[in-house]
Design a protein around this motif. Structure first.
Motif, short mmCIF file in Angstrom:
data_model
loop_
_atom_site.label_atom_id
_atom_site.label_comp_id
_atom_site.label_asym_id
_atom_site.label_seq_id
_atom_site.Cartn_x
_atom_site.Cartn_y
_atom_site.Cartn_z
N GLY A 272 0.70 -1.21 -0.02
CA GLY A 272 -0.03 -0.03 0.17
C GLY A 272 0.84 1.38 0.05
O GLY A 272 2.15 1.25 0.61
N TYR A 273 0.31 2.29 -0.56
CA TYR A 273 1.11 3.68 -0.65
C TYR A 273 1.48 4.04 0.85
O TYR A 273 2.52 4.61 0.84
N LEU A 274 0.62 4.07 1.60
CA LEU A 274 0.93 4.79 2.91
C LEU A 274 1.88 4.08 3.74
O LEU A 274 3.04 4.71 4.26
N ARG A 275 1.85 2.77 3.76
CA ARG A 275 2.84 2.03 4.26
C ARG A 275 4.21 2.04 3.80
O ARG A 275 5.12 2.20 4.57
N ALA A 276 3.99 2.04 2.56
CA ALA A 276 5.41 2.28 1.61
C ALA A 276 5.92 3.60 2.10
O ALA A 276 7.18 3.77 2.28
N LEU A 277 5.31 4.65 2.14
CA LEU A 277 5.73 5.81 2.38
C LEU A 277 6.20 6.32 3.76
O LEU A 277 7.29 6.59 4.00
N ALA A 278 5.47 5.54 4.77
CA ALA A 278 6.04 5.50 6.25
C ALA A 278 7.31 4.64 6.30
O ALA A 278 8.31 5.23 7.10
#
Length: 397
Positions: A272-278
């Motif tokens: 997912g984009y948010l987990r990758a971003l974190a």
């Protein structure tokens, strides 16, 4: 459906636009800063102010991108910015006047939004309309390629004893050559509100709270990014045990950045984009603060790899998310996101330059940048929780 050749031409137009507007017009300043300081009156504080002027221009460019809805006008601005990127780079060689330098770096900063925002918006719009995977990793690989290209070219010019002013002029000539495919291969935008198969393009904006938190997180990323982007060469060169290694560290940043956005695209598909971003934020914190913790060559090389491997991934992930929220006008939200990113980039270099001038090193500036990115990581964790809550509420509704 477009052929592979047509798709690659569009993506290459984006890569070349990044080489011109980000690689040359933006990042040439980083390796040239210590060279200019040695040959001119430029000190750490004024170097920071010139960097801040560049980022102020970038923010103005982001405001323009966010306020323009017409794809046709975005295309025209994109081409104007290519021309200005070439001109402002070459003109840096003709003066040592600080006010003229500030104007040139300001306009150059505006042109950076042409490759980062306008080009990415035009390309994402084309990909969505032609049923291609809506990812910008290949496009943003141009930033890493630009860093590598500029680092190699400047290192060659330094080795043959070319003066700082002629280096700017020759870089302007290089930008002119790179601008040709960036201009010719970018397709004229299709303004119809549908894909080539007739499927409607529909915007799906997030909640106001989600957008506010994402803007805060992206501000933190901008603060963390800009310190290393502006001062990494000077930071390395200021260490007596690392003299002469600054250009190589900057080159390593570029090499790490080339595949980074593509790698983060794959990670985002998996988690997912948010987990990758974190995850990207967490890794970037380590890359930012390492030069303040060690003056070993291995330490700064690791810093370059971690920083180069994350900063462009963060940008790519956020702007891809923004484009997916608003497929009919992707650059509009991208511009708003970049305003948040850009505000940090104005404040941070000037503050860090002043702190370095007083303390005699960049350590405090690096710790401050690492603190901002750490805070941003926490905000993204809140976004992940909010996304889950909103998904549950939507399922119940």
């Amino acid at each position: 459906m477009p052929t592979t050749y047509e798709r690659m031409k569009v993506l290459l137009a984006g890569i070349f636009s990044m080489l011109v507007t980000i690689g040359v017009a933006r990042f040439a300043y980083t390796p040239l800063l210590p060279i200019m300081q040695e040959a001119t009156w430029l000190n750490d504080q004024m170097g920071g102010w010139l960097a801040a002027g560049n980022y102020l221009g970038y923010m103005v460019g982001a405001i323009i991108a966010a306020s323009v809805s017409s794809l046709i006008l975005k295309d025209r601005l994109y081409r104007i910015y290519l021309i200005l990127a070439v001109v402002t780079t070459a003109l840096m060689s003709f003066t040592e006047n600080v006010w003229l330098w500030l104007v040139l770096r300001f306009v150059s900063g505006m042109t950076s939004s042409g490759g980062m925002l306008l080009a990415s918006g035009l390309i994402l719009n084309w990909l969505l309309r032609h049923h291609q995977r809506a990812e910008l990793g290949i496009h943003f690989a141009g930033a890493g390629l630009g860093i590598v290209l500029v680092s190699v070219v400047i290192e060659v010019m330094v080795n043959v004893a070319i003066s700082w002013d002629l280096q700017w002029f020759y870089l302007g000539g290089l930008a002119l050559l790179l601008a040709v495919p960036a201009w010719r291969w970018m397709p004229t935008p299709d303004t119809r509100p549908m894909t080539i198969s007739g499927e409607a393009l529909v915007d799906a904006p997030p909640s106001r709270l989600f957008m506010t938190l994402l803007l805060v997180a992206y501000f933190c990323a901008g603060y963390g990014y800009v310190i290393s982007a502006t001062f990494i060469v000077d930071i390395v060169e200021s260490q007596p045990t690392l003299t002469g290694m600054g250009q190589y560290v900057f080159l390593l940043v570029g090499l790490a950045a080339i595949p980074a956005a593509i790698v983060w695209d794959h990670i985002a598909r998996a988690i997912g984009y948010l987990r990758a971003l974190a995850l990207a934020y967490g890794v970037q914190v380590i890359g930012i603060v390492l030069p303040a913790l060690t003056d070993s060559l291995a330490g700064v090389f690791l810093s370059a790899i971690l920083y180069g491997g994350t900063f462009i991934g963060c940008v790519s992930l956020v702007l891809t998310m923004a484009g997916r929220f608003f497929p009919t006008k992707p650059a509009k939200l991208m511009g708003k996101m970049t305003l948040s990113y850009g505000v940090a980039q104005i404040v941070a270099p000037a503050l860090t330059g002043a702190l370095a001038q007083q303390a005699g090193n960049y350590n405090l500036g690096l710790y401050l940048a690492g603190g901002f990115v750490t805070f941003g990581t926490g905000v993204i964790v809140l976004l992940i929780m909010l996304e889950k809550r909103e998904a549950r509420a939507q399922a119940v509704a």
